[in-house]
Design an enzyme around this catalytic site. Structure first.
Site, PDB file in Angstrom:
ATOM      1  N   CYS A  25      -3.871   0.533  -2.904  1.00 49.01           N
ATOM      2  CA  CYS A  25      -3.866  -0.695  -2.099  1.00 49.01           C
ATOM      3  C   CYS A  25      -2.831  -1.673  -2.650  1.00 49.01           C
ATOM      4  O   CYS A  25      -2.517  -1.676  -3.842  1.00 49.01           O
ATOM      5  CB  CYS A  25      -5.232  -1.371  -2.120  1.00 49.01           C
TER       6      CYS A  25
ATOM      7  N   CYS B 172     -10.229  -4.693  -0.106  1.00 47.65           N
ATOM      8  CA  CYS B 172     -11.356  -3.769   0.052  1.00 47.65           C
ATOM      9  C   CYS B 172     -12.353  -3.993  -1.100  1.00 47.65           C
ATOM     10  O   CYS B 172     -12.064  -4.724  -2.056  1.00 47.65           O
ATOM     11  CB  CYS B 172     -10.855  -2.324   0.060  1.00 47.65           C
TER      12      CYS B 172
ATOM     13  N   CYS C 103     -10.959  -3.151  -4.626  1.00 48.56           N
ATOM     14  CA  CYS C 103      -9.988  -4.145  -5.122  1.00 48.56           C
ATOM     15  C   CYS C 103     -10.671  -5.474  -5.418  1.00 48.56           C
ATOM     16  O   CYS C 103     -10.315  -6.158  -6.379  1.00 48.56           O
ATOM     17  CB  CYS C 103      -8.858  -4.336  -4.113  1.00 48.56           C
TER      18      CYS C 103
ATOM     19  N   GLU D  33      -3.051  -4.898  -3.150  1.00 45.47           N
ATOM     20  CA  GLU D  33      -3.578  -5.861  -4.130  1.00 45.47           C
ATOM     21  C   GLU D  33      -3.685  -5.234  -5.518  1.00 45.47           C
ATOM     22  O   GLU D  33      -3.372  -5.850  -6.533  1.00 45.47           O
ATOM     23  CB  GLU D  33      -4.989  -6.324  -3.734  1.00 45.47           C
TER      24      GLU D  33
ATOM     25  N   ASN E   4       0.844  -1.205   0.000  1.00 44.09           N
ATOM     26  CA  ASN E   4       0.000   0.000   0.000  1.00 44.09           C
ATOM     27  C   ASN E   4       0.874   1.247   0.000  1.00 44.09           C
ATOM     28  O   ASN E   4       1.960   1.277   0.599  1.00 44.09           O
ATOM     29  CB  ASN E   4      -0.999  -0.002   1.153  1.00 44.09           C
ATOM     30  N   ILE E   5       0.402   2.244  -0.718  1.00 43.94           N
ATOM     31  CA  ILE E   5       1.137   3.507  -0.829  1.00 43.94           C
ATOM     32  C   ILE E   5       0.164   4.652  -0.550  1.00 43.94           C
ATOM     33  O   ILE E   5      -0.848   4.788  -1.237  1.00 43.94           O
ATOM     34  CB  ILE E   5       1.764   3.656  -2.234  1.00 43.94           C
ATOM     35  N   GLU E   6       0.492   5.422   0.473  1.00 46.61           N
ATOM     36  CA  GLU E   6      -0.358   6.558   0.858  1.00 46.61           C
ATOM     37  C   GLU E   6       0.417   7.854   0.617  1.00 46.61           C
ATOM     38  O   GLU E   6       1.642   7.877   0.705  1.00 46.61           O
ATOM     39  CB  GLU E   6      -0.709   6.448   2.351  1.00 46.61           C
TER      40      GLU E   6
HETATM   41  N1  THU Z   1      -5.227  -1.439   2.326  1.00 46.81           N
HETATM   42  C1  THU Z   1      -4.675  -2.285   1.406  1.00 46.81           C
HETATM   43  O1  THU Z   1      -3.583  -2.023   0.879  1.00 46.81           O
HETATM   44  N2  THU Z   1      -5.349  -3.405   1.093  1.00 46.81           N
HETATM   45  C2  THU Z   1      -6.513  -3.809   1.681  1.00 46.81           C
HETATM   46  O2  THU Z   1      -7.005  -4.862   1.369  1.00 46.81           O
HETATM   47  C3  THU Z   1      -7.170  -2.945   2.657  1.00 46.81           C
HETATM   48  C4  THU Z   1      -6.525  -1.655   2.934  1.00 46.81           C
HETATM   49  C5  THU Z   1      -4.481  -0.253   2.719  1.00 46.81           C
HETATM   50  C6  THU Z   1      -5.004   1.040   2.218  1.00 46.81           C
HETATM   51  C7  THU Z   1      -4.463   2.002   3.244  1.00 46.81           C
HETATM   52  O3  THU Z   1      -3.152   2.369   2.879  1.00 46.81           O
HETATM   53  C8  THU Z   1      -4.376   1.183   4.511  1.00 46.81           C
HETATM   54  O4  THU Z   1      -4.475  -0.168   4.129  1.00 46.81           O
HETATM   55  C9  THU Z   1      -5.454   1.496   5.529  1.00 46.81           C
HETATM   56  O5  THU Z   1      -6.706   1.452   4.989  1.00 46.81           O
END
Ligand code: THU
Length: 132
Positions: free
Chosen positions: A56, A89, A92, A58, A45-47
C-alpha cells in the site's frame, strides 16, 4: 498545519500516485508522510502477480521514512482517484498507529477536496500490548 502545508502534502501524494503499479486493481493511490522535522517521504501502491504481496502507498511511505531513521511524524496525506476519500486499510492503520499514534490522516480525492482524521478515529481499538 496550515492550509498551505496541507495542500503541499496532498500535491506530493498525488504526484506519488502517478507512479502506482496497479495493473490488477487499476486503482492508483499515493501517500506523503511528513516528519516532525519537516522531511517528506512518498509512496504509491505496488501490485504484482502474487497478489498477497501488494504494497500500500501509506505503508511504503512510512517504511521509507523509518528506513531513513525518521521516527516522529506529524501527518500523512493519502490521495486516491475518484470522488471518495480513501482511508488507510486496517493493516496500514495499525502500522500508522504503532509508529505515529498522534498522526493526522489527510485524505484527498481527485478534486483535491480533503478531510482530516486522527489515526485513533480510524482505528479506535488498535491492537497494543496489554498488561497480563
Ligand atoms: N491501497 C492502498 O495503497 N492504500 C489504501 O489505503 C487502500 C488500498 C491499494 C492496495 C491495492 O494496490 C489497491 O489499492 C486496491 O486495493
Amino acid at each position: 498545519m496550515d492550509d498551505k502545508q496541507i495542500k503541499l502534502l496532498i500535491e506530493k501524494a498525488i504526484a506519488a500516485s502517478q507512479n502506482a503499479v496497479c495493473d490488477f486493481s487499476g486503482f492508483r493511490v499515493g501517500a506523503a508522510i511528513l516528519t516532525k522535522d519537516g522531511r517528506t517521504f512518498t509512496g504509491c501502491n505496488i501490485e504484482n502477480i502474487s497478489l498477497t504481496m501488494v504494497m500500500c502507498a501509506e505503508r511504503l511511505a512510512l517504511y521509507k521514512a523509518l528506513s531513513e531513521g525518521c521516527k516522529e511524524f506529524t501527518a500523512i496525506a493519502v490521495a486516491a482517484e475518484g470522488q471518495d476519500f480513501c482511508p488507510p486499510c486496517g493493516s496500514c492503520s495499525q502500522l500508522l498507529f504503532e509508529f505515529a499514534p498522534d498522526l493526522k490522516i489527510i485524505m484527498a480525492n481527485s478534486k483535491k477536496d480533503y478531510t482530516i482524521k486522527k489515526i485513533e478515529e480510524l482505528l479506535p481499538m488498535a491492537f497494543r500490548f496489554l498488561k497480563k
